[in-house]
Write a protein that holds these residues in place. Structure first.
Motif, PDB file in Angstrom:
ATOM      1  N   ALA A  88      84.374  -6.960 102.583  1.00  0.00           N
ATOM      2  CA  ALA A  88      85.719  -6.650 102.059  1.00  0.00           C
ATOM      3  C   ALA A  88      86.012  -5.149 102.100  1.00  0.00           C
ATOM      4  O   ALA A  88      87.170  -4.737 102.163  1.00  0.00           O
ATOM      5  CB  ALA A  88      85.846  -7.182 100.635  1.00  0.00           C
ATOM      6  N   ASP A  89      84.942  -4.332 102.101  1.00  0.00           N
ATOM      7  CA  ASP A  89      85.165  -2.876 102.087  1.00  0.00           C
ATOM      8  C   ASP A  89      85.314  -2.282 103.495  1.00  0.00           C
ATOM      9  O   ASP A  89      85.370  -1.060 103.657  1.00  0.00           O
ATOM     10  CB  ASP A  89      84.005  -2.185 101.345  1.00  0.00           C
ATOM     11  N   ALA A  90      85.384  -3.131 104.510  1.00  0.00           N
ATOM     12  CA  ALA A  90      85.445  -2.615 105.889  1.00  0.00           C
ATOM     13  C   ALA A  90      86.836  -2.089 106.224  1.00  0.00           C
ATOM     14  O   ALA A  90      87.818  -2.425 105.556  1.00  0.00           O
ATOM     15  CB  ALA A  90      85.082  -3.727 106.860  1.00  0.00           C
ATOM     16  N   ASP A  91      86.903  -1.284 107.266  1.00  0.00           N
ATOM     17  CA  ASP A  91      88.191  -0.905 107.866  1.00  0.00           C
ATOM     18  C   ASP A  91      88.695  -2.166 108.583  1.00  0.00           C
ATOM     19  O   ASP A  91      88.211  -2.512 109.667  1.00  0.00           O
ATOM     20  CB  ASP A  91      87.951   0.258 108.840  1.00  0.00           C
ATOM     21  N   LEU A  92      89.645  -2.852 107.965  1.00  0.00           N
ATOM     22  CA  LEU A  92      90.021  -4.175 108.480  1.00  0.00           C
ATOM     23  C   LEU A  92      90.720  -4.120 109.840  1.00  0.00           C
ATOM     24  O   LEU A  92      90.558  -5.022 110.657  1.00  0.00           O
ATOM     25  CB  LEU A  92      90.889  -4.926 107.466  1.00  0.00           C
ATOM     26  N   ASP A  93      91.488  -3.065 110.086  1.00  0.00           N
ATOM     27  CA  ASP A  93      92.123  -2.960 111.411  1.00  0.00           C
ATOM     28  C   ASP A  93      91.061  -2.919 112.502  1.00  0.00           C
ATOM     29  O   ASP A  93      91.148  -3.630 113.503  1.00  0.00           O
ATOM     30  CB  ASP A  93      92.981  -1.686 111.505  1.00  0.00           C
TER      31      ASP A  93
END
Ligand code: NAP
Ligand code: MG
Length: 480
Positions: free
Chosen positions: A263-268
């Motif tokens: 969930a803490d990732a750079d989602l783009d």
């Protein structure tokens, strides 16, 4: 385009002894591109004895390491000169987009030959501090006559990964390209001759696995077989090697890679990574990120975004530079993938997008995303080798490790997070030969590639690949 369609044996282009040929298809049009000579055991015998002669007593056996390096540089330069032509040829035969052949397959193939050109004269033995009055040193010697059996998903690149280190080390080779995609290997053969290949050093035998391939694996005068392909065939190759002359074996086999998004990732970036992870090369990639693990908090949003992007991918004419996904390599592969898609639906996975052919002609599929709470369905376990990703959700770090490792494969994995602690914990606990962190499908000739578990053994690329084509001799000299 005019294609080379014969066998390359001892620097001559010849028909198969049997006179047989087989049909090579353009998977985007379903039309025949060429009839290619079909090698079998009789041709293998001639090629292996030529390779043996070249190894033991031909001009090649007297080449210095630096001369072998210069030869490899010439190959790289010739590939560079003919880059667009080869990219187009690969696209015609395999169905993959020309944007990929031009910007991935070709540059990586060229870099591989350059890397091994530079490495050739930097391979050496050691001196060792033994007890007693002796001088002990090691020689690193070439393994000998090598059979190389390669698949259809990256035809030229797989040839480069195999030939580069084998030739740098001074081995001689009989290469069998996949039945579906022999054309770029044969064109490479023409360029090898142009680069000054001495006779017998590289022989190229298009043909079928159970005939030409098996004859190589059982041959008593082949010292080693290097194989890339399915785990099932890999196991058969080991058996044939064991039952013949205990030839050395290295295997690069299938995969079912976890691609894990926290969930803490750079989602783009992670959405782009998930797309590239599964849809690059129509999913016909052994290290494809085919199991997508999404942390609960972002699961729904991530799938929405993935669906939107997947539906925007341009599927179509592989020769059009705007195309992002081309055709699957063959009718057989196309049908097999559709069978997996049916099993996903039947076993209760949710089809998020795709799940059908893209056109009525050619082996094109829509980018396909499945989702399920359970990750024990067939599509979550079996290698599909197509543009089909199986997504699921996970809660904690403790939960993800056993689930990611719950596969017979171990080729690669992706991890998306901003948390450096999670990165290194997963890098240590995931059983796979390559871990990509906040990236996917990165390759470089310098960095090793290969499998844990049933994804095979031996490492290609980098200095590690020299191990595959050499053996060590210990020399004792009495100083008394
Ligand atoms: P495959 O049969 O393993 O083919 C790979 C190579 O091995 C081809 O050159 C093949 O010849 C040869 N071969 C087949 N049977 C042989 C035998 N008995 N003895 C010696 N050589 C043999 O793979 P495939 O049938 O093309 O594809 C099946 C599945 O394998 C795919 O769906 C995918 O899951 C997996 N695969 C993995 C990779 C990878 O990169 N790890 C690549 C391709 C496929 P033929 O050309 O005659 O088959
Ligand atoms: Mg096959």
């Amino acid at each position: 385009m005019k294609y080379q369609t014969k066998l390359l044996i001892n620097n001559e282009w010849v028909n198969a002894r049997s006179g047989k040929t087989f049909s090579v298809i353009n998977p985007a049009t379903e039309l025949e591109l060429a009839q290619v000579a079909e090698a079998d055991a009789a041709d293998v015998d001639v090629a292996v004895s030529g390779a043996r002669r070249a190894f033991e007593s031909g001009p090649w056996s007297r080449f210095s390491a630096r001369e072998r390096g210069r030869f490899l540089y010439r190959i790289a330069d010739l590939l560079e000169t003919h880059k667009s032509e080869l990219a187009e040829l690969e696209t015609l035969n395999n169905g993959k987009p020309v944007s990929e052949t031009l910007h991935a397959d070709l540059p990586l193939s060229i870099e591989t030959f350059r890397y091994y050109a530079g490495l050739a004269d930097k391979i050496h033995g050691e001196t060792l501090p033994v007890n007693g009055n002796y001088f002990n040193y090691t020689l690193r010697e070439p393994t000998g006559v090598v059979a190389q059996i390669i698949p259809w998903n990256f035809p030229l690149l797989m040839a480069a990964w195999k030939l580069g280190p084998a030739l740098a080390m001074g081995c001689t080779v009989v290469l069998k390209p996949a039945e579906q995609t022999p054309l770029s290997a044969l064109r490479l053969g023409e360029l090898l001759l142009e680069a000054g290949l001495p006779p017998g050093v590289v022989n190229i035998l298009p043909g079928f696995g159970p005939t030409a391939g098996a004859a190589l694996c059982k041959h008593m005068d082949v010292d080693k077989v290097a194989f890339t392909g399915s785990t099932e065939v890999g196991k058969r190759i080991m058996q044939m090697a064991a039952q013949s002359n205990l030839k050395r074996v290295s295997l690069e086999l299938g995969g079912k890679a976890p691609n894990i998004v926290f969930a803490d990732a750079d989602l783009d970036a992670a959405v782009q990574g998930a797309l590239k992870g599964i849809f690059f090369n129509q999913g016909e990639v052994c290290c494809a990120g085919s199991r997508l693990f999404l942390q609960e908090a972002i699961h729904d949003e991530f799938l929405d975004r993935l669906k939107t992007h997947a539906e925007k991918l341009v599927v179509g004419d592989p020769l059009d530079s705007r195309t992002q996904m081309g055709a699957q390599v063959s009718k057989e592969q196309f049908d097999k993938i559709l069978g997996f898609i049916e099993s996903g639906k039947r076993e209760g996975a949710t089809l998020v997008t795709g799940g059908a052919p893209a056109f009525s002609k050619g082996y094109f599929l829509k980018p396909t995303v499945f989702d399920s709470a359970k990750d024990d369905l067939t599509i979550y376990r079996e290698e599909i080798f197509g543009p089909v990703v199986a997504a699921t959700s996970f809660g904690s770090m403790e939960e993800i490790v056993p689930r990611a490792n719950n596969t017979r494969y171990g080729l690669s994995a992706g991890v998306w997070t901003r948390d450096v602690k999670k990165v290194h914990q997963l890098a240590r606990t995931i059983k796979a030969g390559t871990i990509w962190v906040n990236c996917y499908n990165c390759f470089d000739a310098a960095s090793p590639f290969g499998g844990y578990k049933e994804s095979g053994f031996g490492r290609e690329l980098g200095q590690y690949a020299i191990e595959l084509y050499s053996q060590v001799k210990s020399v004792w000299v009495s100083l008394d």
